[in-house]
Design an enzyme around this catalytic site. Structure first.
Site, PDB file in Angstrom:
ATOM      1  N   LYS A 296      39.929  36.852  37.544  1.00 48.14           N
ATOM      2  CA  LYS A 296      40.325  35.777  36.643  1.00 48.14           C
ATOM      3  C   LYS A 296      40.191  34.407  37.290  1.00 48.14           C
ATOM      4  CE  LYS A 296      45.090  37.075  37.560  1.00 48.14           C
ATOM      5  NZ  LYS A 296      46.235  37.731  36.975  1.00 48.14           N
ATOM      6  N   ARG A 297      40.083  34.382  38.600  1.00 46.89           N
ATOM      7  CA  ARG A 297      39.911  33.098  39.281  1.00 46.89           C
ATOM      8  C   ARG A 297      38.574  32.461  38.883  1.00 46.89           C
ATOM      9  NH1 ARG A 297      39.431  31.278  44.390  1.00 46.89           N
ATOM     10  NH2 ARG A 297      38.477  33.179  45.150  1.00 46.89           N
TER      11      ARG A 297
END
Ligand code: GLU
Length: 496
Positions: free
Chosen positions: A253-254
């Protein structure tokens, strides 16, 4: 034989696109064979599982159109379909293994296991449990149990030789037994671990094919051994390749939003997202890029899965989404989709009172509220400039807020406000200054209504995605910075 597949998510966080990907392939495979597809909730990790996460997983898979024949909400003849409700079944099966001598009670304390781990690291002498409690006499074990000594149940594993596991896509995979740990099957609190519960349930639920992510390959030898210990046939295994970021790292998700809810709220069509996931490592026989779920099922052949890590690229997804919107929806259908999405009074009423207090004309509404109907905002570094905050502090405020909000269990305005207030105090910043970057990240401007309200209404996934995006707009975090920030962040928490 009726083909039966399942998806077995753990409700410990956002509904992940990886879960939808695995669900899609399980469903396509089962349906292409005239079989059944079911959903099981693997919530044995009681500390991390939440009912909210479970609900989001069910809602988002349904939104995608991945319906299951049996599941916690749909019922079915093999229920319950939530592992936390099946404890007795696991107890019985753990006892069978103990009685047959395939498992043993282990009384080693976590301190001893930590020490063992450290020793093994220093001496580079392998890893995993060393088998100390294997050698306890039956009398010793009985006495310890009678005295109420805390313990776990571990499975026995051959000390030598090789295990050969067959995978539908990869053929035979060989693993030395020395690489396989004496896995804990039942934890000290009596809850089963994933391994025991998963094998017992797959058997009792008559699963014929286990299609799951590549990250579970290392568990396959343990599972195979458990099937042997119980004397059961093992389902066919198929480990799908992991989804990757455009830079080939594991989808995270980064670098990419990973929550299905994010894609729903950012205005992607379920058909397009499913279609895109269907292209992850798989293709239609005629290589067509655009296809429906029905067409995928009709043409499905699992042998067409290729193992090179498929790349989940938002730009390509957007391109595909655009083509679904343009080519497959009439204007009326398009209007209907917009309405079902966020252009409806239920949604708008949530923030309309805020807007009413701020507009001069009705025409002010749309520009003022546009961030409530957006995905990622178009931001630049300059938008975050602030007279009292250094650029590094701005980044810190955003990152620390993100970390705190990632831990938040109940998403509501009060809780969000508490986190932000506490954090600003811990960081020695005035709430007004602290909030500036938050406003910009969420609303695109410091001149909006209460950002806490906006965050509550936009929801956890969109809020976090925008905070992450803001950190990226500010150059992202290098490895070094991540380490430094993480250290500072932990100290803040400890001082609370
Ligand atoms: N609960 C596991 C997960 O979260 C399931 C893995 C499996 O399919 O065996 O992915």
């Amino acid at each position: 034989m009726t083909v039966r597949t399942r998806v077995a998510p753990s409700p410990t966080g956002d509904p992940h696109v990886g879960t939808a990907y695995i669900a899609l392939f399980n469903m396509a495979f089962a349906k292409s064979q005239g079989g059944q597809f079911l959903l099981r909730i693997e919530d044995t990790d009681q500390a991390r599982s939440t009912p909210e996460s479970e609900q989001q997983i069910l809602d988002s898979l349904r939104w995608l159109g991945l319906d299951w024949d049996e599941g916690p909400d749909a019922g079915g003849p093999h229920g319950p379909y939530r592992q936390s409700e099946r404890r007795e079944i696991y107890d019985q099966h753990a006892n069978i293994l103990l009685e047959k001598g395939h498992a043993f009670r282990c009384f080693c304390s976590s301190e001893r296991l930590d020490e063992l781990r450290k020793e093994q690291e220093v001496n580079k002498s392998g890893s995993g449990y060393d088998g100390r409690c294997l050698h306890l006499s039956e009398d010793d074990v009985r006495a310890k149990v009678a005295a109420g000594e805390s313990h776990v149940i571990r499975m026995k594993v051959p000390a030598e030789g090789k295990c050969v596991v067959n995978d539908m896509l990869r053929g035979d995979i060989e693993i030395d037994w020395t690489q396989v740990d004496m896995q804990v099957l039942v934890k000290a609190d009596g809850m089963p671990t994933y391994h025991l519960a998963n094998v017992v349930d797959d058997h009792l639920m008559e699963i014929t094919h286990v299609i799951r992510g590549e990250e579970w390959i290392n568990s396959a030898p343990k599972h195979q051994l458990l099937y042997e210990y119980f004397g059961w046939d093992m389902p066919v295994l198929c480990h799908m390749p992991l989804l990757r970021n455009p830079d080939k790292s594991k989808l995270s998700k980064r670098k990419n939003p990973t929550s299905i809810t994010y894609y729903r709220d950012a205005g992607y069509l379920p058909e397009a997202l499913l279609n895109y996931l269907g292209r992850m490592g798989w293709s239609m026989p005629d290589e067509s890029e655009k296809f429906s779920l029905d067409a995928m099922i009709e043409n499905f052949d699992i042998k067409r899965v290729s193992l090179g890590g498929p790349i989940f690229d938002q730009e390509k997804l957007s391109w595909l989404n655009a083509s679904w919107i343009r080519e497959d929806l009439s204007t009326e259908q398009f209007a209907d989709r917009l309405h079902k999405w966020l252009l409806n009074s239920d949604y708008i009423m949530k923030f309309l009172p805020h807007a009413q207090g701020r507009v001069e004309t009705l025409a002010d509404f749309a520009p003022m509220a546009s961030f409530m109907f957006s995905g990622m905002l178009d931001l630049s570094e300059d938008d975050f400039a602030h007279k009292k905050l250094e650029p590094v502090d701005v980044k810190k405020v955003l990152q620390f807020t993100l970390w705190r909000l990632e831990q938040l269990r109940q998403w509501n305005k009060g809780n969000i406000f508490n986190e932000i207030k506490t954090l600003s105090k811990e960081m020695g910043l005035k709430l007004g200054d602290f909030n500036h970057p938050i406003f910009v990240a969420i609303a695109g401007t410091p001149n909006s209504w209460s950002v806490m309200d906006s965050m509550e209404i936009l929801g956890a996934d969109m809020t976090r995605a925008r905070l992450r995006h803001a950190v990226n707009v500010l150059g992202g975090l290098s490895k070094k910075e991540t380490k430094r920030f993480d250290k500072e962040f932990r100290v803040l928490g400890a001082e609370e």
